[in-house]
Design a protein around this motif. Structure first.
Motif, mmCIF file in Angstrom:
data_model
loop_
_atom_site.group_PDB
_atom_site.id
_atom_site.type_symbol
_atom_site.label_atom_id
_atom_site.label_comp_id
_atom_site.label_asym_id
_atom_site.label_seq_id
_atom_site.Cartn_x
_atom_site.Cartn_y
_atom_site.Cartn_z
ATOM 1 N N GLU A 17 21.687 66.169 21.076
ATOM 2 C CA GLU A 17 22.669 65.142 20.718
ATOM 3 C C GLU A 17 23.660 64.871 21.848
ATOM 4 O OE1 GLU A 17 24.220 69.058 19.073
ATOM 5 O OE2 GLU A 17 22.325 68.010 19.047
ATOM 6 N N GLU A 18 23.802 65.774 22.811
ATOM 7 C CA GLU A 18 24.707 65.578 23.925
ATOM 8 C C GLU A 18 23.967 65.171 25.192
ATOM 9 O OE1 GLU A 18 27.015 69.075 24.421
ATOM 10 O OE2 GLU A 18 28.023 68.871 22.509
ATOM 11 N N GLU A 19 22.690 64.886 25.060
ATOM 12 C CA GLU A 19 21.838 64.661 26.219
ATOM 13 C C GLU A 19 22.343 63.572 27.152
ATOM 14 O OE1 GLU A 19 17.440 63.042 26.677
ATOM 15 O OE2 GLU A 19 17.558 64.962 25.656
ATOM 16 N N ASP A 20 22.882 62.498 26.610
ATOM 17 C CA ASP A 20 23.279 61.376 27.440
ATOM 18 C C ASP A 20 24.784 61.303 27.699
ATOM 19 O OD1 ASP A 20 20.668 60.509 27.734
ATOM 20 O OD2 ASP A 20 20.744 59.422 25.840
ATOM 21 N N LYS A 21 25.497 62.367 27.407
ATOM 22 C CA LYS A 21 26.947 62.360 27.595
ATOM 23 C C LYS A 21 27.295 62.385 29.087
ATOM 24 C CE LYS A 21 31.095 64.887 26.362
ATOM 25 N NZ LYS A 21 31.618 66.118 25.781
ATOM 26 N N LEU A 22 28.160 61.489 29.498
ATOM 27 C CA LEU A 22 28.624 61.441 30.883
ATOM 28 C C LEU A 22 29.682 62.517 31.072
ATOM 29 C CD1 LEU A 22 28.566 59.847 33.577
ATOM 30 C CD2 LEU A 22 30.482 58.544 32.679
ATOM 31 N N ILE A 23 29.399 63.503 31.950
ATOM 32 C CA ILE A 23 30.378 64.575 32.120
ATOM 33 C C ILE A 23 30.927 64.665 33.542
ATOM 34 C CG2 ILE A 23 29.501 65.927 30.208
ATOM 35 C CD1 ILE A 23 28.196 67.794 32.276
ATOM 36 N N ASN A 24 30.344 63.968 34.482
ATOM 37 C CA ASN A 24 30.874 63.964 35.844
ATOM 38 C C ASN A 24 31.099 62.537 36.295
ATOM 39 O OD1 ASN A 24 31.027 66.716 36.645
ATOM 40 N ND2 ASN A 24 28.805 66.760 36.737
ATOM 41 N N GLU A 25 32.183 62.327 36.967
ATOM 42 C CA GLU A 25 32.453 61.030 37.568
ATOM 43 C C GLU A 25 32.889 61.297 39.001
ATOM 44 O OE1 GLU A 25 35.107 57.017 36.916
ATOM 45 O OE2 GLU A 25 35.577 58.792 35.751
ATOM 46 N N LEU A 26 31.965 61.077 39.925
ATOM 47 C CA LEU A 26 32.266 61.268 41.334
ATOM 48 C C LEU A 26 32.551 59.911 41.951
ATOM 49 C CD1 LEU A 26 29.544 63.862 42.400
ATOM 50 C CD2 LEU A 26 31.878 64.274 41.608
ATOM 51 N N ILE A 27 33.677 59.804 42.633
ATOM 52 C CA ILE A 27 34.063 58.543 43.239
ATOM 53 C C ILE A 27 33.989 58.684 44.754
ATOM 54 C CG2 ILE A 27 35.947 56.894 43.559
ATOM 55 C CD1 ILE A 27 36.851 57.585 40.734
ATOM 56 N N MET A 28 33.278 57.764 45.373
ATOM 57 C CA MET A 28 33.159 57.720 46.825
ATOM 58 C C MET A 28 34.025 56.572 47.307
ATOM 59 S SD MET A 28 29.724 57.075 49.102
ATOM 60 C CE MET A 28 28.838 58.378 48.290
ATOM 61 N N ASP A 29 34.984 56.859 48.207
ATOM 62 C CA ASP A 29 35.855 55.797 48.711
ATOM 63 C C ASP A 29 36.377 56.147 50.097
ATOM 64 O OD1 ASP A 29 37.764 57.724 48.117
ATOM 65 O OD2 ASP A 29 38.829 56.532 46.656
ATOM 66 N N ASN A 30 37.249 55.310 50.593
ATOM 67 C CA ASN A 30 37.882 55.491 51.907
ATOM 68 C C ASN A 30 36.868 55.636 53.035
ATOM 69 O OD1 ASN A 30 40.506 55.442 50.751
ATOM 70 N ND2 ASN A 30 40.251 57.567 50.142
ATOM 71 N N ALA A 31 35.819 54.829 52.997
ATOM 72 C CA ALA A 31 34.798 54.895 54.045
ATOM 73 C C ALA A 31 35.284 54.213 55.310
ATOM 74 C CB ALA A 31 33.509 54.247 53.552
ATOM 75 N N VAL A 32 35.110 54.910 56.430
ATOM 76 C CA VAL A 32 35.498 54.400 57.736
ATOM 77 C C VAL A 32 34.359 54.714 58.701
ATOM 78 C CG1 VAL A 32 37.176 54.586 59.618
ATOM 79 C CG2 VAL A 32 37.938 54.840 57.254
ATOM 80 N N GLN A 33 34.053 53.770 59.570
ATOM 81 C CA GLN A 33 33.019 54.001 60.574
ATOM 82 C C GLN A 33 33.634 54.069 61.959
ATOM 83 O OE1 GLN A 33 31.006 50.150 59.920
ATOM 84 N NE2 GLN A 33 31.112 49.889 62.134
ATOM 85 N N SER A 34 32.967 54.824 62.824
ATOM 86 C CA SER A 34 33.404 54.926 64.203
ATOM 87 C C SER A 34 32.167 55.065 65.089
ATOM 88 C CB SER A 34 34.309 56.146 64.370
ATOM 89 O OG SER A 34 34.708 56.275 65.718
ATOM 90 N N LYS A 53 36.382 62.940 39.505
ATOM 91 C CA LYS A 53 37.351 62.459 38.508
ATOM 92 C C LYS A 53 36.953 62.872 37.100
ATOM 93 C CE LYS A 53 40.119 59.810 41.030
ATOM 94 N NZ LYS A 53 41.552 59.898 41.060
ATOM 95 N N GLY A 54 35.855 63.609 36.984
ATOM 96 C CA GLY A 54 35.387 64.046 35.668
ATOM 97 C C GLY A 54 36.117 65.286 35.184
ATOM 98 N N ASN A 55 35.673 65.789 34.042
ATOM 99 C CA ASN A 55 36.292 66.950 33.414
ATOM 100 C C ASN A 55 35.514 68.235 33.646
ATOM 101 O OD1 ASN A 55 38.378 65.414 32.282
ATOM 102 N ND2 ASN A 55 37.062 64.805 30.596
ATOM 103 N N ASN A 56 34.392 68.158 34.359
ATOM 104 C CA ASN A 56 33.550 69.325 34.583
ATOM 105 C C ASN A 56 33.248 69.486 36.062
ATOM 106 O OD1 ASN A 56 32.922 70.087 31.738
ATOM 107 N ND2 ASN A 56 32.145 67.997 31.716
ATOM 108 N N THR A 57 32.883 70.691 36.437
ATOM 109 C CA THR A 57 32.529 70.984 37.819
ATOM 110 C C THR A 57 31.191 70.328 38.156
ATOM 111 O OG1 THR A 57 33.688 73.088 37.736
ATOM 112 C CG2 THR A 57 32.028 72.829 39.465
ATOM 113 N N ALA A 58 31.156 69.598 39.239
ATOM 114 C CA ALA A 58 29.906 69.063 39.774
ATOM 115 C C ALA A 58 29.363 70.141 40.707
ATOM 116 C CB ALA A 58 30.157 67.758 40.526
ATOM 117 N N LYS A 59 28.196 70.688 40.386
ATOM 118 C CA LYS A 59 27.668 71.841 41.109
ATOM 119 C C LYS A 59 26.660 71.424 42.178
ATOM 120 C CE LYS A 59 28.462 74.941 37.290
ATOM 121 N NZ LYS A 59 27.903 75.898 36.353
#
Length: 132
Positions: A17-34, A53-59
């Motif tokens: 029943e929890e199979e599709d629950k979103l538990i991690n939200e990783l945000i990628m930002d501040n990209a700079v190239q050199s 930004k999620g509530n659980n550890t992304a391993k």
């Protein structure tokens, strides 16, 4: 140049029943190239942040460049992955990756696909645009 992308990782839980629950939200930002306008054959460094930004550890978080070729961006090493370890909720890590600008690349802005993976699941791809 900067780019912002949100990576959503869907982690499958043991309970059906929890199979599709979103538990991690990783945000990628501040990209700079050199450098800001690399030429074909040069090395470009892409630096960006990933924040959990999620509530659980992304391993075992790791990132890599995808669809690399001489017509776009090429890897500099045989190991495509950059390991980031575990990201606790609220944790932010800065990532730097280097790529060779392929000889067959088109002039102008070109997409560089970055994949982010974490245990136990899924790969999400984001397009970061690199200007020449």
């Amino acid at each position: 140049h900067t780019a912002q992308a949100i990576i959503y990782l869907m982690i499958k839980k043991d309970k059906q029943e929890e199979e599709d629950k979103l538990i991690n939200e990783l945000i990628m930002d501040n990209a700079v190239q050199s450098p800001s306008s690399p030429s074909a054959g040069e090395t470009v460094t892409l630096t960006f942040s990933i924040t959990n930004k999620g509530n659980n550890t992304a391993k075992e978080v790791r990132v890599r460049g995808d669809e690399l070729s001489s017509n776009g961006f090429e890897p500099l090493t045989s190991d495509p992955y950059k390991s980031l370890g575990n990201l606790e909720p609220g944790a932010k890590v800065q990532v730097s990756m280097k790529f060779k600008v392929g000889k067959g690349i088109s002039e102008g802005t070109n997409p560089l696909k970055i994949s982010c993976e974490c245990f136990p699941l899924i790969q999400k791809i984001h397009h970061l645009f690199v200007s020449q």
